[in-house]
Scaffold this motif. Sequence first.
Motif, mmCIF file in Angstrom:
data_model
loop_
_atom_site.group_PDB
_atom_site.id
_atom_site.type_symbol
_atom_site.label_atom_id
_atom_site.label_comp_id
_atom_site.label_asym_id
_atom_site.label_seq_id
_atom_site.Cartn_x
_atom_site.Cartn_y
_atom_site.Cartn_z
ATOM 1 N N GLU A 64 4.907 0.399 -1.504
ATOM 2 C CA GLU A 64 5.255 -0.935 -2.022
ATOM 3 C C GLU A 64 5.764 -1.850 -0.887
ATOM 4 O O GLU A 64 5.411 -3.028 -0.820
ATOM 5 N N THR A 65 6.549 -1.295 0.018
ATOM 6 C CA THR A 65 7.038 -2.069 1.176
ATOM 7 C C THR A 65 5.866 -2.575 2.022
ATOM 8 O O THR A 65 5.816 -3.750 2.410
ATOM 9 N N TRP A 66 4.912 -1.690 2.307
ATOM 10 C CA TRP A 66 3.733 -2.110 3.088
ATOM 11 C C TRP A 66 3.002 -3.244 2.370
ATOM 12 O O TRP A 66 2.637 -4.251 2.979
ATOM 13 N N MET A 67 2.794 -3.071 1.074
ATOM 14 C CA MET A 67 2.072 -4.084 0.295
ATOM 15 C C MET A 67 2.781 -5.434 0.385
ATOM 16 O O MET A 67 2.144 -6.470 0.602
ATOM 17 N N GLN A 68 4.094 -5.434 0.234
ATOM 18 C CA GLN A 68 4.828 -6.705 0.235
ATOM 19 C C GLN A 68 4.759 -7.409 1.591
ATOM 20 O O GLN A 68 4.865 -8.638 1.653
ATOM 21 N N HIS A 69 4.581 -6.626 2.662
ATOM 22 C CA HIS A 69 4.495 -7.239 3.996
ATOM 23 C C HIS A 69 3.077 -7.652 4.380
ATOM 24 O O HIS A 69 2.903 -8.497 5.251
ATOM 25 N N HIS A 70 2.070 -7.033 3.772
ATOM 26 C CA HIS A 70 0.691 -7.300 4.207
ATOM 27 C C HIS A 70 -0.120 -8.092 3.192
ATOM 28 O O HIS A 70 -1.158 -8.653 3.541
ATOM 29 N N ILE A 71 0.320 -8.086 1.958
ATOM 30 C CA ILE A 71 -0.367 -8.872 0.915
ATOM 31 C C ILE A 71 0.725 -9.706 0.247
ATOM 32 O O ILE A 71 1.339 -9.315 -0.742
ATOM 33 N N LEU A 72 0.990 -10.863 0.852
ATOM 34 C CA LEU A 72 2.146 -11.671 0.461
ATOM 35 C C LEU A 72 2.012 -12.252 -0.942
ATOM 36 O O LEU A 72 0.941 -12.739 -1.328
ATOM 37 N N ASP A 73 3.105 -12.211 -1.691
ATOM 38 C CA ASP A 73 3.192 -12.979 -2.924
ATOM 39 C C ASP A 73 3.328 -14.458 -2.552
ATOM 40 O O ASP A 73 3.928 -14.796 -1.523
ATOM 41 N N ALA A 74 2.778 -15.323 -3.385
ATOM 42 C CA ALA A 74 2.954 -16.773 -3.203
ATOM 43 C C ALA A 74 2.515 -17.259 -1.831
ATOM 44 O O ALA A 74 3.085 -18.212 -1.285
ATOM 45 N N ASP A 75 1.502 -16.605 -1.256
ATOM 46 C CA ASP A 75 0.988 -17.051 0.040
ATOM 47 C C ASP A 75 0.384 -18.446 -0.145
ATOM 48 O O ASP A 75 -0.493 -18.630 -0.998
ATOM 49 N N PRO A 76 0.837 -19.437 0.616
ATOM 50 C CA PRO A 76 0.296 -20.798 0.401
ATOM 51 C C PRO A 76 -1.200 -20.895 0.703
ATOM 52 O O PRO A 76 -1.834 -21.877 0.291
ATOM 53 N N LYS A 77 -1.754 -19.880 1.369
ATOM 54 C CA LYS A 77 -3.209 -19.899 1.610
ATOM 55 C C LYS A 77 -4.007 -19.595 0.340
ATOM 56 O O LYS A 77 -5.196 -19.868 0.286
ATOM 57 N N ARG A 79 -5.326 -20.036 -3.472
ATOM 58 C CA ARG A 79 -5.475 -21.122 -4.435
ATOM 59 C C ARG A 79 -5.271 -20.650 -5.868
ATOM 60 O O ARG A 79 -4.938 -21.432 -6.752
ATOM 61 N N HIS A 80 -5.489 -19.350 -6.114
ATOM 62 C CA HIS A 80 -5.412 -18.802 -7.486
ATOM 63 C C HIS A 80 -3.971 -18.381 -7.794
ATOM 64 O O HIS A 80 -3.493 -17.374 -7.282
ATOM 65 N N ASP A 81 -3.258 -19.157 -8.604
ATOM 66 C CA ASP A 81 -1.846 -18.840 -8.894
ATOM 67 C C ASP A 81 -1.449 -19.191 -10.330
ATOM 68 O O ASP A 81 -0.262 -19.386 -10.619
ATOM 69 N N TYR A 82 -2.454 -19.220 -11.233
ATOM 70 C CA TYR A 82 -2.188 -19.571 -12.635
ATOM 71 C C TYR A 82 -1.032 -18.777 -13.237
ATOM 72 O O TYR A 82 -0.235 -19.300 -13.989
ATOM 73 N N GLU A 83 -1.001 -17.469 -12.911
ATOM 74 C CA GLU A 83 -0.009 -16.615 -13.570
ATOM 75 C C GLU A 83 1.222 -16.368 -12.690
ATOM 76 O O GLU A 83 2.000 -15.462 -12.976
ATOM 77 N N GLY A 84 1.356 -17.119 -11.620
ATOM 78 C CA GLY A 84 2.571 -17.015 -10.824
ATOM 79 C C GLY A 84 2.363 -16.428 -9.446
ATOM 80 O O GLY A 84 1.236 -16.193 -9.000
ATOM 81 N N ASP A 85 3.485 -16.179 -8.772
ATOM 82 C CA ASP A 85 3.495 -15.763 -7.370
ATOM 83 C C ASP A 85 2.823 -14.418 -7.130
ATOM 84 O O ASP A 85 2.402 -14.109 -6.007
ATOM 85 N N ASP A 86 2.772 -13.566 -8.161
ATOM 86 C CA ASP A 86 2.207 -12.223 -8.008
ATOM 87 C C ASP A 86 0.778 -12.148 -8.545
ATOM 88 O O ASP A 86 0.227 -11.056 -8.667
ATOM 89 N N ASP A 87 0.176 -13.285 -8.851
ATOM 90 C CA ASP A 87 -1.153 -13.288 -9.467
ATOM 91 C C ASP A 87 -2.214 -12.864 -8.444
ATOM 92 O O ASP A 87 -2.875 -11.823 -8.582
ATOM 93 N N MET A 88 -2.367 -13.640 -7.379
ATOM 94 C CA MET A 88 -3.417 -13.337 -6.402
ATOM 95 C C MET A 88 -3.097 -12.068 -5.614
ATOM 96 O O MET A 88 -3.988 -11.259 -5.333
ATOM 97 N N SER A 89 -1.806 -11.864 -5.286
ATOM 98 C CA SER A 89 -1.454 -10.628 -4.575
ATOM 99 C C SER A 89 -1.794 -9.405 -5.433
ATOM 100 O O SER A 89 -2.237 -8.370 -4.915
ATOM 101 N N GLY A 90 -1.629 -9.519 -6.751
ATOM 102 C CA GLY A 90 -1.999 -8.419 -7.648
ATOM 103 C C GLY A 90 -3.487 -8.094 -7.569
ATOM 104 O O GLY A 90 -3.870 -6.921 -7.514
#
Lengths: 139, 139, 139
Positions: A64-77, A79-90
Amino acid sequence: MAIVQKTLSITTHQRGTQNITSIIDDLVKNAGIQTGLCHVFIQHTSASLIITENADPTVCSDIETWMQHHILDADPKYRHDYEGDDDMSGHLRTIMTDTSHSIPITNGRLNLGIWQGLFLYEHRTGSFERTLVVTIQGE
Amino acid sequence: MAIVQKTLSITTHQRGTQNITSIIDDLVKNAGIQTGLCHVFIQHTSASLIITENADPTVCSDIETWMQHHILDADPKYRHDYEGDDDMSGHLRTIMTDTSHSIPITNGRLNLGIWQGLFLYEHRTGSFERTLVVTIQGE
Amino acid sequence: MAIVQKTLSITTHQRGTQNITSIIDDLVKNAGIQTGLCHVFIQHTSASLIITENADPTVCSDIETWMQHHILDADPKYRHDYEGDDDMSGHLRTIMTDTSHSIPITNGRLNLGIWQGLFLYEHRTGSFERTLVVTIQGE
């Protein structure tokens, strides 16, 4: 050769992993197939399946630590964020891990290595009902 | 439909890849199945299986380079380090690649693309005995 | 139990994803298998298969954004570059995603989740003819 298919529902309570090995192994035991394959499929794009070390819980928290550092939540890059900060990272975490796993069945049981466990990995930060389709085939 | 299952043991000598395509293809040839699937499963959480380009050895060394830069050994953020600097990175590399591959069987042989090879990828820095379970099914 | 195997060819026109769900679902429908598994395999090392969200096209463009930032084209650390700047990055993207997917078949159709689609992901920047081997088994 025979085939058995079951659908099951698992509730997740937070982002992170849940060991589902014994749930799946029970399905295999009840299917009565001695030699074959067990295919576990998750019907979602923000939750996935991983096989990893089953003994020390820090393995899953380090993943989980690796994921949070390499696949950022709420990355401004993103565009898909309908369901929030964890949408595209999910979605990204899901494609970087696995939507299904096939595990050999030997002598009527899952034939995993001694340290291997099968985990459902919730990538959203809330609680969700997740559906798995398990297909067991062999003879 | 028939099913054949074999267990085999492969010794790794260092971190990196080992082409196992011909070993698996020989098992398929001997199984006598013309049309089907060959499932190869590795029973470990610090070694994995990848399908990649089989001609130029720099492909596999470049994959190793990427891994060393993106999944750090001895990352101070990891808590799981019982077996050393390559312990947690080995688990992460394994979930980012594959614990199993299914390959089509056509005319009694693995039906890989011309440039595809199947490799066992050792993620620990030492030498290990790795166990594979190969399940071949079809008709 | 029965098994049906088909080979199909898909032309890609640029780097990025192509939704192939309905093409594969049509093969399943025509195979006449009610309960089973559909295995889709791509015979290439610079194109892969992913299952992800099928509704909003920005999901796939955000995946491409992540790839371009984490698996650099023309990275000077790579030695394998015979076919250009996207050669080694194409191989890395392929091993980080999937060479095959197995999807459950239920009531004669692909049993994907409501938001799941199967996509062919071209990792090279040009146009290519890509070959898939689809193996459908069950009863």
